[in-house]
Design a protein around this motif. Structure first.
Motif, PDB file in Angstrom:
ATOM      1  N   PRO A   1       0.894  -1.201   0.120  1.00 43.95           N
ATOM      2  CA  PRO A   1       0.000   0.019   0.048  1.00 43.95           C
ATOM      3  C   PRO A   1       0.795   1.294   0.098  1.00 43.95           C
ATOM      4  O   PRO A   1       0.397   2.290  -0.779  1.00 43.95           O
TER       5      PRO A   1
ATOM      6  N   GLU B   1       0.962   4.248  -2.920  1.00 43.73           N
ATOM      7  CA  GLU B   1       0.785   5.537  -2.717  1.00 43.73           C
ATOM      8  C   GLU B   1       2.036   6.236  -3.579  1.00 43.73           C
ATOM      9  O   GLU B   1       1.889   7.572  -4.029  1.00 43.73           O
TER      10      GLU B   1
ATOM     11  N   ASP C   1      -4.601   7.392  -2.890  1.00 44.88           N
ATOM     12  CA  ASP C   1      -5.518   6.623  -1.855  1.00 44.88           C
ATOM     13  C   ASP C   1      -5.225   5.088  -2.224  1.00 44.88           C
ATOM     14  O   ASP C   1      -5.212   4.419  -3.036  1.00 44.88           O
ATOM     15  N   ARG C   2      -4.874   4.570  -1.026  1.00 47.82           N
ATOM     16  CA  ARG C   2      -4.364   3.172  -1.006  1.00 47.82           C
ATOM     17  C   ARG C   2      -5.463   1.970  -1.371  1.00 47.82           C
ATOM     18  O   ARG C   2      -5.374   1.089  -1.420  1.00 47.82           O
ATOM     19  N   ASP C   3      -6.798   2.591  -1.026  1.00 51.91           N
ATOM     20  CA  ASP C   3      -7.912   1.678  -0.944  1.00 51.91           C
ATOM     21  C   ASP C   3      -8.254   1.456  -2.629  1.00 51.91           C
ATOM     22  O   ASP C   3      -9.331   0.713  -2.928  1.00 51.91           O
TER      23      ASP C   3
ATOM     24  N   ASN D   1     -14.023   1.558  -9.736  1.00 49.80           N
ATOM     25  CA  ASN D   1     -13.345   2.109  -8.649  1.00 49.80           C
ATOM     26  C   ASN D   1     -11.713   1.844  -8.973  1.00 49.80           C
ATOM     27  O   ASN D   1     -11.290   0.846  -8.128  1.00 49.80           O
TER      28      ASN D   1
ATOM     29  N   ASP E   1      -1.425  -3.132  -8.019  1.00 52.98           N
ATOM     30  CA  ASP E   1      -2.346  -4.274  -7.450  1.00 52.98           C
ATOM     31  C   ASP E   1      -2.312  -5.428  -8.375  1.00 52.98           C
ATOM     32  O   ASP E   1      -2.237  -6.489  -8.169  1.00 52.98           O
TER      33      ASP E   1
ATOM     34  N   TYR F   1     -10.262  -8.193  -4.930  1.00 54.56           N
ATOM     35  CA  TYR F   1      -9.182  -7.451  -4.271  1.00 54.56           C
ATOM     36  C   TYR F   1      -9.591  -6.972  -2.916  1.00 54.56           C
ATOM     37  O   TYR F   1     -10.703  -6.978  -2.499  1.00 54.56           O
ATOM     38  N   GLY F   2      -8.513  -7.279  -2.024  1.00 55.84           N
ATOM     39  CA  GLY F   2      -8.769  -6.822  -0.819  1.00 55.84           C
ATOM     40  C   GLY F   2      -9.191  -8.060   0.407  1.00 55.84           C
ATOM     41  O   GLY F   2      -9.170  -7.950   1.390  1.00 55.84           O
TER      42      GLY F   2
END
Ligand SMILES: Nc1ncnc2c1ncn2[C@@H]1O[C@H](COP(=O)(O)OP(=O)(O)O[C@H]2O[C@H](CO)[C@@H](O)[C@H](O)[C@H]2O)[C@@H](O)[C@H]1O
Length: 610
Positions: A383, A387, A398-400, A430, A477, A552-553
């Motif tokens: 993350p 950035e 925005d790391r998300d 997004n 990612d 993702y995530g």
């Protein structure tokens, strides 16, 4: 999926090197005298070289013995194992010269073979004044076309490999270090008019090197490589090498045990020239049929042509390529075999998947990253690196937000036009997309326009930028690889080593290296027709990206990151397979090597990168 014909590859000049015959006009009528001096393959060496050559020939016998007995001419231990003498010949060798993956392979595979105890040389043109490569003062005169040219050899020893560079104005003065863009032509997709002569000269110089250069770089080996070598020729530029080996040397009793392996990194480039240019090659007529090629296209001239890659396929002792799946594709039919499928079915072809340079691409030591990481720290490091990437390219930090990267030449093979067509739809998600690549001007423009249209979502960098490539591989990612065809692909290997999950089209080496749901996502095979963007492929990108973004995530995604990073993607495994294949050529005296570590793996730090 629409059906395709080979025309979709070869009608585009950037895919098939093409020259007219104008070059002949530049050269006077010399040559018969020096041609007659080429008997026994030793071409017009000056007195010093002749003397040196005799000394070396003697030394070589001793060295061969030393291979077998473990002692050198003076009785010292020089080599525990027999091993092989390997000479890789290619127009690119990273980090000295590179336009893409060919350079990477020549940078990484030879040190891996040397690590197994083999004596290994690479030969490439000297495109710049490489600060670490010294002048050997050895000159050889070579007849190319109708004239005699003098080449000189430069040399350095790095990572256990003799790196030899052929010096001639046809390389240095044309390119002057602009290796990324000028090796093959003045601009991307354009060839120099005299490429036929340039690469003919290069191959002849390469054939001389193992006999005329006395290299004592390593305590394990001394003297010239001599004659019992295996040449590993790479791509069309070296397709003529087996023909010269046979016609100029073996017919005179020289290099009788030598063999040639031809490795195809990309069949879309074949070296097609006007048939009348055959006379410039100084080959006996009996080779005409190996070069003879008819296609339906008007480039470089209408009708009958010569084809360097075809000649290489037919004349080499073994034909290789860079992944097993690509090997299957090449013989599957005219579209994927680009009109050489018939000949490849005759010669046979073996695929060994490429490795990657794990020193150059190592997240734990990468000098281009502000934070280093490994498998245990990847989830916290990535993350932050994302950035840093967002800040570097000017996207909202925005790391998300999932970041998708693309690196590669902007041209049809890599599917950058399909990506460009998909971006308006991807922009609804997004996500952020970072594209790094140079190539066709209209494609660079395409990406620039999309950046203007989606300033918070898309960045396009039309540069050859190694530090940024490392930042994208680490900070993204996902890496998107929408290739129409991909012989092996290195981007996905780099990405996986950095824990970046790949979204790939199902072709060539991407099939062999990325496992659906485990290390990445497959989009299915794409239409290989280069003149159209198939809407089905655009839809496949959008659908698969949405599938990937949904994961993702999650815990499953984190698992995929770890799966990617826990693989051994180094050259070690491929080097073992290359060794096995090379041994099967039965060159007298060749023996298997040992599993070993690279010699001074970090020594390339002081290499002059142009
Ligand atoms: N703008 C840019 N800035 C910085 N770096 C950039 C860049 N564009 C590309 N690169 C770098 O160039 C290399 C490209 O590797 P690929 O395997 O995609 O190569 P390529 O298609 O040239 O090679 C062919 O040969 C190789 C080797 O066999 C096969 O893997 C491949 O499928 C075949 O098409 C990577 O190291 C990448 O990082």
């Amino acid at each position: 999926m629409a059906s395709v014909t080979a025309s979709h590859f070869v009608s585009r000049s950037s895919y098939v090197s093409s020259q007219g015959s104008e070059t002949t006009a530049n050269f006077g009528q010399i040559g018969l005298k020096s041609q007659s001096m080429t008997h026994n393959g030793l071409r017009s060496l000056n007195m010093v070289d002749k003397l040196q050559f005799r000394t070396q020939s003697f030394a070589k016998k001793s060295v061969k013995k030393a291979h077998a007995t473990g002692s050198d001419t003076y009785g010292k231990i020089v080599c525990q194992q027999g091993g092989m003498d390997l000479v890789f010949v290619a127009t690119e060798v990273a980090p000295w010269s590179k336009t893409g993956g060919l350079g990477d392979v020549l940078g990484g595979l030879p040190p891996a073979m040397a690590a197994r105890g083999h004596r290994v040389m690479t030969i490439s043109p000297r495109f710049d004044q490489y600060k670490d490569a010294w002048d050997t003062s050895v000159e050889v005169q070579i007849q190319v076309g109708n004239r005699v040219e003098t080449v000189r050899y430069f040399h350095c020893y790095k990572r256990g490999v003799d790196r030899v560079f052929v010096d001639h104005p046809m390389f240095l003065e044309k390119v002057w270090g602009k290796t990324g863009s000028k090796i093959y032509g003045p601009t991307a997709g354009e060839d120099y008019q005299d490429n036929l002569l340039r690469f003919s000269l290069f191959c002849l110089a390469a054939l001389e090197a193992p006999r005329v250069l006395s290299l004592n770089s390593s305590k394990h080996f001394s003297g010239p490589y001599g004659e019992d070598v295996v040449f590993v020729a790479n791509d069309w530029h070296t397709g003529i090498l087996p023909c010269y080996l046979k016609s100029m040397y073996q017919s005179k009793g020289v290099y009788m045990n030598a063999k040639v392996v031809l490795c195809i990194h990309n069949i879309a480039y074949q070296g097609r020239f006007a048939f009348s240019d055959f006379s410039l090659l100084n080959l006996p007529d009996e080779y005409k049929s190996s070069f003879d090629f008819k296609d339906g296209y008007n480039k470089p001239v209408k009708g009958r042509k010569i084809n360097w890659l075809k000649a290489g396929v037919l004349e080499a002792d073994r034909v290789m390529t860079v992944s097993p799946y690509y090997a299957q594709e090449l013989v599957s039919g005219v579209e994927k075999g680009v009109e050489l499928d018939n000949y490849l079915r005759i010669s046979g072809i073996t695929g060994i998947v490429n490795g990657m340079d794990v020193q150059e691409w190592n997240p734990a030591t990468d000098k281009y990253l502000s934070i280093k990481y490994e498998i245990t720290t990847v989830l916290s490091a990535k993350p932050l690196l994302k950035e840093a990437l967002q800040a570097e390219v000017g996207l909202p930090v925005d790391r998300d937000i999932p970041v998708i990267g693309f690196i590669g030449r902007l041209e049809e093979q890599k599917g950058s036009d399909i990506l460009a067509a998909a971006i308006p739809m991807l922009a609804k998600y997004n996500v952020q997309i970072v594209v790094l690549g140079t190539g066709k001007k209209y494609m660079e423009k395409q990406i620039a326009e999309l950046e203007k249209k989606y300033p918070d979502k898309v960045r396009g960098v039309a540069k050859f930028n190694v530090p940024l490539a490392h930042m994208i591989i680490a900070g993204a990612d996902f890496m998107l690889i929408p290739s129409r065809f991909e012989p092996c692909g290195l981007i996905q290997l780099h990405a996986m080593r950095y824990g970046t999950v790949c979204i790939v089209s199902s072709t060539g080496g991407l099939v062999d290296t990325v496992k659906e749901g485990y290390t990445g996502f497959h989009m299915g095979p794409f239409n290989v027709e280069c003149d159209v963007v198939d809407q089905a492929d655009v839809a496949a990108i959008v659908k698969t990206v949405s599938r990937a973004v949904a994961v993702y995530g999650t815990a499953a995604f984190k698992e995929m990151i770890k799966n990617c990073m826990s693989q051994d993607l180094s050259w070690k495994g491929p080097a073992r397979l290359w060794e096995k294949m090379l041994l099967s050529l039965n060159v007298i005296g060749n023996e298997a090597g040992n599993e070993g570590e690279e010699i001074a793996p970090l020594a390339k730090e002081n290499v002059a990168t142009p």
